[in-house]
Design a protein around this motif. Structure first.
Motif, PDB file in Angstrom:
ATOM      1  N   LEU A 267     -69.171  27.774  -4.014  1.00  0.00           N
ATOM      2  CA  LEU A 267     -68.606  29.051  -4.449  1.00  0.00           C
ATOM      3  C   LEU A 267     -67.175  29.208  -3.944  1.00  0.00           C
ATOM      4  CD1 LEU A 267     -69.325  31.677  -5.959  1.00  0.00           C
ATOM      5  CD2 LEU A 267     -70.038  32.636  -3.767  1.00  0.00           C
ATOM      6  N   ALA A 268     -66.938  28.807  -2.697  1.00  0.00           N
ATOM      7  CA  ALA A 268     -65.578  28.893  -2.147  1.00  0.00           C
ATOM      8  C   ALA A 268     -64.641  27.910  -2.829  1.00  0.00           C
ATOM      9  CB  ALA A 268     -65.613  28.634  -0.638  1.00  0.00           C
ATOM     10  N   PHE A 269     -65.167  26.783  -3.302  1.00  0.00           N
ATOM     11  CA  PHE A 269     -64.358  25.810  -4.033  1.00  0.00           C
ATOM     12  C   PHE A 269     -63.950  26.360  -5.397  1.00  0.00           C
ATOM     13  CE2 PHE A 269     -64.448  22.388  -7.267  1.00  0.00           C
ATOM     14  CZ  PHE A 269     -63.323  21.682  -6.872  1.00  0.00           C
ATOM     15  N   VAL A 270     -64.887  26.992  -6.090  1.00  0.00           N
ATOM     16  CA  VAL A 270     -64.610  27.536  -7.427  1.00  0.00           C
ATOM     17  C   VAL A 270     -63.748  28.787  -7.335  1.00  0.00           C
ATOM     18  CG1 VAL A 270     -65.655  28.471  -9.523  1.00  0.00           C
ATOM     19  CG2 VAL A 270     -66.742  26.551  -8.345  1.00  0.00           C
ATOM     20  N   PRO A 272     -61.547  30.136  -4.552  1.00  0.00           N
ATOM     21  CA  PRO A 272     -60.922  30.088  -3.222  1.00  0.00           C
ATOM     22  C   PRO A 272     -60.359  31.433  -2.778  1.00  0.00           C
ATOM     23  CG  PRO A 272     -59.564  28.962  -4.862  1.00  0.00           C
ATOM     24  CD  PRO A 272     -60.868  29.252  -5.521  1.00  0.00           C
ATOM     25  N   GLU A 273     -60.077  32.331  -3.730  1.00  0.00           N
ATOM     26  CA  GLU A 273     -59.525  33.636  -3.370  1.00  0.00           C
ATOM     27  C   GLU A 273     -60.511  34.466  -2.536  1.00  0.00           C
ATOM     28  OE1 GLU A 273     -61.274  33.987  -7.559  1.00  0.00           O
ATOM     29  OE2 GLU A 273     -60.075  32.541  -6.412  1.00  0.00           O
ATOM     30  N   LEU A 274     -61.800  34.117  -2.581  1.00  0.00           N
ATOM     31  CA  LEU A 274     -62.790  34.843  -1.789  1.00  0.00           C
ATOM     32  C   LEU A 274     -62.561  34.691  -0.295  1.00  0.00           C
ATOM     33  CD1 LEU A 274     -66.071  34.044  -3.781  1.00  0.00           C
ATOM     34  CD2 LEU A 274     -64.770  36.178  -3.798  1.00  0.00           C
ATOM     35  N   LEU A 275     -61.877  33.618   0.085  1.00  0.00           N
ATOM     36  CA  LEU A 275     -61.612  33.376   1.506  1.00  0.00           C
ATOM     37  C   LEU A 275     -60.286  33.972   1.956  1.00  0.00           C
ATOM     38  CD1 LEU A 275     -62.811  29.660   1.848  1.00  0.00           C
ATOM     39  CD2 LEU A 275     -64.106  31.767   2.178  1.00  0.00           C
ATOM     40  N   ALA A 276     -59.482  34.447   1.021  1.00  0.00           N
ATOM     41  CA  ALA A 276     -58.217  35.141   1.314  1.00  0.00           C
ATOM     42  C   ALA A 276     -57.318  34.351   2.261  1.00  0.00           C
ATOM     43  CB  ALA A 276     -58.511  36.528   1.905  1.00  0.00           C
ATOM     44  N   LEU A 282     -64.404  23.652   4.459  1.00  0.00           N
ATOM     45  CA  LEU A 282     -64.893  22.358   4.933  1.00  0.00           C
ATOM     46  C   LEU A 282     -65.702  22.521   6.214  1.00  0.00           C
ATOM     47  CD1 LEU A 282     -61.723  20.136   4.369  1.00  0.00           C
ATOM     48  CD2 LEU A 282     -63.641  20.571   2.804  1.00  0.00           C
ATOM     49  N   GLU A 283     -66.685  21.644   6.388  1.00  0.00           N
ATOM     50  CA  GLU A 283     -67.492  21.651   7.605  1.00  0.00           C
ATOM     51  C   GLU A 283     -67.082  20.480   8.492  1.00  0.00           C
ATOM     52  OE1 GLU A 283     -72.124  21.513   9.173  1.00  0.00           O
ATOM     53  OE2 GLU A 283     -71.658  20.895   7.120  1.00  0.00           O
ATOM     54  N   PHE A 284     -66.914  20.771   9.776  1.00  0.00           N
ATOM     55  CA  PHE A 284     -66.624  19.766  10.783  1.00  0.00           C
ATOM     56  C   PHE A 284     -67.683  19.870  11.885  1.00  0.00           C
ATOM     57  CE2 PHE A 284     -62.644  21.159   8.856  1.00  0.00           C
ATOM     58  CZ  PHE A 284     -62.098  19.957   8.435  1.00  0.00           C
TER      59      PHE A 284
END
Length: 461
Positions: A267-270, A272-276, A282-284
């Motif tokens: 969802l964040a990839f499609v 990205p504006e949701l993350l502002a 990405l997971e580390f």
């Protein structure tokens, strides 16, 4: 017991009153769980109660009164964890009416004779966060949403095969073949009704909380016994398991930021504006530091179940979309669950970033064909909020069930006593079941549902 107190609830009959909103958090009088969770025939609001049969509320103790369906319920409120009890429960009988089509195909809803009702049984647990408001609304509302959704498809449920057209009209002679090729069965209509009911209830909660100026959300775990099958719908981190003499079977999966990592990252990839620009999707293995810049480190993205390496860029130093591990994992640094009801107004601290787009109200539904089981008296389903499972494993709960029930067959309240004993085992007593120091400080609610009585009753529907 210093950590909290027990309250057992029995399930008498009585009409269902109109839902009542919880008292706003800003009220000078603190909200406490009402004597009647959703009212009763003798409680306030009865004048406005619908006259049709419906789910009956979980209610306060009444010694000597038999529990319908023999189900047991117990709860503990850990006052040190929160000022209010954020766990809520509801259970009762579902009575589903049939939609009949007249000559002009106008829908006329008619209440059939009691013996012609399609009836089922309903149990639900709601674990609130951010206050009790959403959990109370869900306990008041979800069963009504489910009843409406089931009534919309009841003709298809009772048919040998769900028809293409609910009215019975045949547009294409091959319609039954198309339905069969899709593998559509009556149980798929019940699953769809549960999924739609959760969605409808979520929308109701959003409107009601906005109108009353309240906030919060809740997880939801629901079990419905209908037509010889038990449907378990879960949105959140509560859990249901089947316990038999020689079997322990999970009936639900927990939905946390970790278990739904790929969906959330996608969802964040499609969008990205949701993350502002404040988070990295990405997971580390750990939160990256400035010294990691330019280094190749382990990572994974939405399309990956495995891991790979990437060269750390400045944007990778942002706070991760999902941070932490196990019970400490948080979505956007805020929520420990990825599915549930409510939270429409929830935002990341000191930002305008909403969490709701990442949260799903849709449950996962598991179907247990009770009629196909050779049931014994001690076969039960245990439903509980996450506070129980934080301390006890499935196997430990099963061990308690198997040790308690055989020796208490004459006790009419044995399932309630078992539910209470399960909670007691989370309070740090030296019972040899939990590791030393393991204590649950969460509110806990437990249902113990005997399947033997459900299997006997299903043959009459």
């Amino acid at each position: 017991m210093s950590a909290g107190w027990f309250r057992r609830r029995f399930l008498p009959g009585g009409p269902l009153p109109a839902p009542r909103l919880p008292r706003p958090r800003s009220s000078p009088v603190p909200y406490r769980r009402p004597r009647f969770l959703r009212g009763s025939g003798s409680g306030p609001g009865t004048a406005d109660a619908p006259r049709r049969p419906d789910v009956r509320p979980v209610r306060s103790p009444a010694r000597g009164r038999a529990l319908p369906w023999n189900a047991g319920y117990a709860e503990i409120i850990n006052a040190e964890k929160s000022e209010f009890n954020e766990d809520q429960a509801a259970c009762g009988q579902l009575c589903i009416r049939r939609c009949e089509f007249g000559a002009e195909e106008d829908q006329e809803w008619q209440t059939l004779c009691p013996e012609e009702f399609l009836t089922g049984h309903y149990w639900a647990l709601f674990d609130g966060h951010g206050g009790p408001a959403a959990a109370i609304l869900a306990a008041n509302t979800l069963h009504s949403c489910l009843r409406r959704q089931l009534e919309a498809v009841v003709e298809g449920m009772v048919a040998t095969q769900p028809p293409m057209h609910l009215s019975g009209r045949s547009i294409c002679p091959s319609d039954p073949q198309f339905v069969e090729e899709k593998g559509i069965r009556a149980e798929d209509l019940v699953i769809g009704a549960l999924e739609s009911a959760f969605q409808e209830c979520d929308e109701v909660i959003g409107r009601e909380l906005e109108a009353s100026g309240q906030v919060g959300g809740c997880t939801a775990l629901v079990a419905v016994s209908l037509q010889g099958k038990l449907y378990v719908a879960n949105a959140g981190d509560s859990r249901a398991i089947l316990v038999r003499k020689d079997e322990v079977r999970p009936l639900s999966s927990e939905f946390t930021p970790e278990t739904e990592r790929q969906r959330i990252q996608q969802l964040a990839f499609v969008y990205p504006e949701l993350l502002a620009g404040e988070f990295t999707r990405l997971e580390f293995p750990r939160r990256l530091k400035g010294d990691d810049l330019g280094q190749k480190v382990l990572f994974r993205d939405h399309h990956m179940r495995g891991w790979s390496y990437k060269c750390v860029e400045k944007s990778d130093l942002k706070y991760p979309l999902i941070h932490g591990q196990g019970r400490q994992a948080r979505l956007l640094g805020t929520l420990a669950v990825s599915r549930g009801l409510g939270d429409h107004q929830l935002r990341v601290l000191d930002t305008n970033i909403q969490l709701k787009p990442f949260l799903l109200a849709v449950p996962q539904v598991t179907v247990l064909d009770v009629d196909q089981l050779e049931l014994q008296e001690e076969d039960v389903v245990v439903m509980a909020t996450d506070g129980l499972w934080d301390v006890l494993s499935n196997e430990q709960v099963a061990r308690l069930v198997r040790s308690f029930l055989p020796g208490n067959r004459e006790d009419s309240h044995r399932f309630s006593e078992l539910a209470q004993m399960l909670i007691h085992s989370t309070q740090g007593k030296d019972d040899g079941l939990t590791e030393e120091g393991q204590v649950s400080y969460d509110d806990i609610s437990v249902f113990v549902i005997p399947l033997h009585s459900q299997g006997q009753r299903s043959s009459g529907h």
